[in-house]
Design a protein around this motif. Sequence first.
Motif, short mmCIF file in Angstrom:
data_model
loop_
_atom_site.label_atom_id
_atom_site.label_comp_id
_atom_site.label_asym_id
_atom_site.label_seq_id
_atom_site.Cartn_x
_atom_site.Cartn_y
_atom_site.Cartn_z
N LEU A 100 9.98 19.40 -1.68
CA LEU A 100 9.99 20.76 -2.21
C LEU A 100 10.97 21.65 -1.46
CD1 LEU A 100 6.19 21.35 -2.87
CD2 LEU A 100 7.99 20.94 -4.56
N ALA A 101 11.10 21.45 -0.16
CA ALA A 101 12.04 22.26 0.63
C ALA A 101 13.48 21.86 0.35
CB ALA A 101 11.72 22.11 2.12
N ASN A 102 13.70 20.59 0.03
CA ASN A 102 15.05 20.11 -0.22
C ASN A 102 15.05 19.18 -1.44
OD1 ASN A 102 17.69 19.29 -0.08
ND2 ASN A 102 17.46 18.13 1.82
N PRO A 103 15.08 19.75 -2.66
CA PRO A 103 15.05 18.92 -3.86
C PRO A 103 16.25 17.98 -4.00
CG PRO A 103 14.71 21.24 -4.40
CD PRO A 103 15.07 21.16 -2.97
N VAL B 134 6.49 14.69 -7.40
CA VAL B 134 6.44 16.00 -6.75
C VAL B 134 7.07 17.07 -7.64
CG1 VAL B 134 7.26 17.34 -4.76
CG2 VAL B 134 6.41 15.01 -4.43
N MET B 135 8.21 16.76 -8.25
CA MET B 135 8.89 17.74 -9.09
C MET B 135 8.06 18.05 -10.35
SD MET B 135 11.18 18.45 -7.07
CE MET B 135 12.26 19.58 -7.88
N ASP B 136 7.42 17.04 -10.94
CA ASP B 136 6.56 17.27 -12.11
C ASP B 136 5.37 18.14 -11.74
OD1 ASP B 136 8.24 15.78 -13.70
OD2 ASP B 136 6.96 13.98 -13.73
N LYS B 137 4.82 17.91 -10.57
CA LYS B 137 3.69 18.73 -10.10
C LYS B 137 4.13 20.18 -9.94
CE LYS B 137 0.40 18.93 -6.28
NZ LYS B 137 0.03 18.34 -4.99
N LEU B 138 5.32 20.37 -9.42
CA LEU B 138 5.86 21.72 -9.25
C LEU B 138 6.08 22.39 -10.61
CD1 LEU B 138 7.11 23.94 -7.41
CD2 LEU B 138 9.30 22.77 -7.71
N LEU B 139 6.65 21.66 -11.55
CA LEU B 139 6.91 22.20 -12.88
C LEU B 139 5.61 22.53 -13.62
CD1 LEU B 139 9.92 20.03 -14.06
CD2 LEU B 139 9.94 22.44 -13.41
N CYS B 140 4.60 21.67 -13.49
CA CYS B 140 3.29 21.95 -14.11
C CYS B 140 2.67 23.21 -13.53
CB CYS B 140 2.35 20.76 -13.92
SG CYS B 140 2.74 19.38 -14.98
N GLY B 141 2.83 23.40 -12.23
CA GLY B 141 2.32 24.61 -11.57
C GLY B 141 3.02 25.85 -12.06
N LEU C 266 0.82 -1.21 0.00
CA LEU C 266 0.00 0.00 0.00
C LEU C 266 0.86 1.27 0.00
CD1 LEU C 266 -2.73 -1.05 2.59
CD2 LEU C 266 -2.92 -1.03 0.11
N VAL C 267 2.13 1.14 0.38
CA VAL C 267 3.04 2.28 0.37
C VAL C 267 3.59 2.41 -1.06
CG1 VAL C 267 5.09 3.34 1.38
CG2 VAL C 267 3.62 1.91 2.79
N THR C 268 2.88 3.18 -1.86
CA THR C 268 3.23 3.37 -3.27
C THR C 268 4.00 4.68 -3.44
OG1 THR C 268 1.17 4.53 -3.71
CG2 THR C 268 1.15 2.13 -4.02
N ALA C 269 4.49 4.90 -4.64
CA ALA C 269 5.20 6.15 -4.94
C ALA C 269 4.27 7.34 -4.76
CB ALA C 269 5.74 6.11 -6.36
N LYS C 270 3.02 7.19 -5.13
CA LYS C 270 2.04 8.27 -4.97
C LYS C 270 1.81 8.61 -3.49
CE LYS C 270 -2.61 9.51 -6.50
NZ LYS C 270 -3.80 9.06 -7.20
N VAL C 271 1.73 7.58 -2.65
CA VAL C 271 1.54 7.78 -1.21
C VAL C 271 2.77 8.48 -0.62
CG1 VAL C 271 1.37 6.56 1.01
CG2 VAL C 271 -0.07 5.88 -0.91
N ILE C 272 3.96 8.05 -1.02
CA ILE C 272 5.19 8.67 -0.53
C ILE C 272 5.25 10.13 -0.98
CG2 ILE C 272 7.72 8.63 -0.67
CD1 ILE C 272 7.46 5.55 -1.04
N ALA C 273 4.89 10.39 -2.23
CA ALA C 273 4.90 11.76 -2.76
C ALA C 273 3.94 12.65 -1.98
CB ALA C 273 4.54 11.75 -4.24
#
Length: 190
Positions: A145-148, A179-186, A130-137
């Motif tokens: 985001l604070a420490n790329p 997380v980085m893709d979400k930031l770039l899309c924003g 259940l601990v997927t990449a999406k859950v970790i993100a």
Amino acid sequence: MEEQIEREEMDWNYDSSDEDYNYDEDSDGHIRKRKSTFPRYNPESEVPHFALTMVFRSKNQLCKALRRYGLVTKRSIKFMKSECDRVRAKCGWPGCPWLIYAAKRSRTSRFQVITYNDDHQCAQNRCNKLVTAKVIAQRYEHFILANPMWKIESMKATVLQDMFADVSTSKCKHAKRIVMDKLLCGMNNE
């Protein structure tokens, strides 16, 4: 003992099972919502609780509750039968009797727990699927985001400590990429 059971029953939220008969008129002509005998799932609770005859709004709400339960209790929950009108999930630990089965009620679109065994005879599981990449993100988005430049090995150690799950390097890299893709899309949308 009866007092404790009554107190526990009072803590449940109840939901009417049939949308057509939600309200009754009392002797004064006032319309009042009728209470149902089925406990309703409370999505606000920290640790999801389940009970026999519990009612869920949809299959999606039930599956989300089961995933959240697995993450919070640090146990691997496997979905054995998941169709449009029924869901069966059991503990991923071999031999553990924990099981839940819910199906769509015939009169409404709600899902109701038909079979439930709340007896976990297992330890917390470090191989939790259940601990997927999406859950970790989602869980560590603010850290990333604070420490790329957050090291993947450090991320794995944090996930192990917080979520009691051994995750792969690729899963952590994928979570970081989400997380980085979400930031770039924003940034591109501004």
